[in-house]
Write an enzyme that holds these catalytic residues in place. Structure first.
Site, PDB file in Angstrom:
ATOM      1  N   ARG A  44      11.489 -24.523 136.701  1.00 17.12           N
ATOM      2  CA  ARG A  44      12.990 -24.554 136.619  1.00 17.12           C
ATOM      3  C   ARG A  44      13.515 -23.688 135.326  1.00 17.12           C
ATOM      4  NH1 ARG A  44      11.304 -29.544 138.431  1.00 17.12           N
ATOM      5  NH2 ARG A  44      11.047 -30.416 136.200  1.00 17.12           N
ATOM      6  N   GLU A 104       4.968 -35.458 129.718  1.00 18.36           N
ATOM      7  CA  GLU A 104       5.178 -36.739 129.714  1.00 18.36           C
ATOM      8  C   GLU A 104       4.564 -37.504 130.772  1.00 18.36           C
ATOM      9  OE1 GLU A 104       9.363 -37.050 131.033  1.00 18.36           O
ATOM     10  OE2 GLU A 104       9.749 -39.197 130.123  1.00 18.36           O
TER      11      GLU A 104
HETATM   12  P1  AMP Z   1       7.792 -31.985 128.161  1.00 18.10           P
HETATM   13  O1  AMP Z   1       6.577 -30.738 128.016  1.00 18.10           O
HETATM   14  O2  AMP Z   1       7.257 -33.481 127.766  1.00 18.10           O
HETATM   15  O3  AMP Z   1       8.771 -31.638 127.088  1.00 18.10           O
HETATM   16  O4  AMP Z   1       8.086 -31.884 129.401  1.00 18.10           O
HETATM   17  C1  AMP Z   1       9.228 -30.765 129.835  1.00 18.10           C
HETATM   18  C2  AMP Z   1       9.106 -30.180 131.026  1.00 18.10           C
HETATM   19  O5  AMP Z   1       8.675 -31.171 132.174  1.00 18.10           O
HETATM   20  C3  AMP Z   1      10.202 -29.518 131.730  1.00 18.10           C
HETATM   21  O6  AMP Z   1       9.519 -28.321 132.243  1.00 18.10           O
HETATM   22  C4  AMP Z   1      10.802 -30.409 132.674  1.00 18.10           C
HETATM   23  O7  AMP Z   1      11.058 -29.490 133.692  1.00 18.10           O
HETATM   24  C5  AMP Z   1       9.833 -31.336 132.847  1.00 18.10           C
HETATM   25  N1  AMP Z   1      10.218 -32.971 132.818  1.00 18.10           N
HETATM   26  C6  AMP Z   1       9.747 -33.707 131.922  1.00 18.10           C
HETATM   27  N2  AMP Z   1      10.263 -34.844 131.912  1.00 18.10           N
HETATM   28  C7  AMP Z   1      11.325 -34.801 132.913  1.00 18.10           C
HETATM   29  C8  AMP Z   1      12.258 -35.771 133.534  1.00 18.10           C
HETATM   30  N3  AMP Z   1      12.546 -36.824 133.149  1.00 18.10           N
HETATM   31  N4  AMP Z   1      13.137 -35.145 134.548  1.00 18.10           N
HETATM   32  C9  AMP Z   1      13.031 -33.822 134.801  1.00 18.10           C
HETATM   33  N5  AMP Z   1      12.175 -32.963 134.336  1.00 18.10           N
HETATM   34  C10 AMP Z   1      11.267 -33.422 133.543  1.00 18.10           C
END
Ligand code: AMP
Length: 177
Positions: free
Chosen positions: A64, A101
């Protein structure tokens, strides 16, 4: 930044419960993307946070981040560089593994994507734990790029992702939850 503009973006983002795993509330940006006016407004707001900042390259994170990153690069006249999931880039790469996550991941960048000293912005749709952005920051720094800003459409503040990012790096988020 006008509150009314940010509210317009906010109402177009859909919460999907228990996707892709139980307990996760997924922020679905597809209704925002489907609205031409809102997509343009998002790009404008990203560009507004960078007013007066000189930029050579915009890095978009798979997948995205490509959408907003490419739109922003076009808008400010910078080049666009994809950071992709492992095994997708055809040329010589450097990569890094990290935890998400909801799982594990590994991202890569082409070794010749950034030249030493280039001024770089990193763009993604959402900051959760900061693992993804942190990995992309490492890749850019390894190639000698200078990160001038990391920009997100959404920040999930309760996950405290900022704490996992280089404290010297400027971080911007249009919407926070
Ligand atoms: P992080 O590495 O944990 O900061 O996760 C960020 C990446 O995971 C981004 O590229 C987001 O597109 C995706 N992502 C993580 N959690 C979510 C969520 N709750 N909703 C949408 N996309 C998420």
């Amino acid at each position: 930044m006008k509150k009314e503009s940010l509210d317009k973006l906010s109402v177009a983002i859909r919460d999907v419960h228990d996707f892709p795993k139980p307990g996760i509330v997924f922020k679905d940006i597809t209704p925002l993307l489907a609205d031409g006016k809102l997509l343009r407004l998002t790009t404008e707001l990203f560009a507004e946070t960078l007013k007066g900042v000189e930029v050579d390259k915009v890095i978009g994170i798979d997948a995205r981040g490509f959408i907003f990153g490419a739109a922003l690069a076009d808008r400010i006249g910078a080049g666009f560089i994809p950071v992709r999931k492992k095994g997708k880039l055809p040329w010589k790469t450097t990569g890094v593994a990290y935890s998400l996550e909801y799982g594990e991941a590994h991202v890569e960048i082409h070794k010749d994507a950034i030249h030493s000293g280039e001024r770089v912005i990193l763009v993604d749709d959402l900051l959760a734990t900061g693992g993804t952005a942190g990995a992309a920051i490492k890749l850019v720094q390894e190639l000698g790029g200078e990160i001038v800003c990391v920009s997100f459409l959404i920040e999930l503040e309760f996950l405290e992702g900022r704490k996992n990012l280089d404290s010297d790096v400027r971080i911007e988020a249009l919407l926070t939850y």
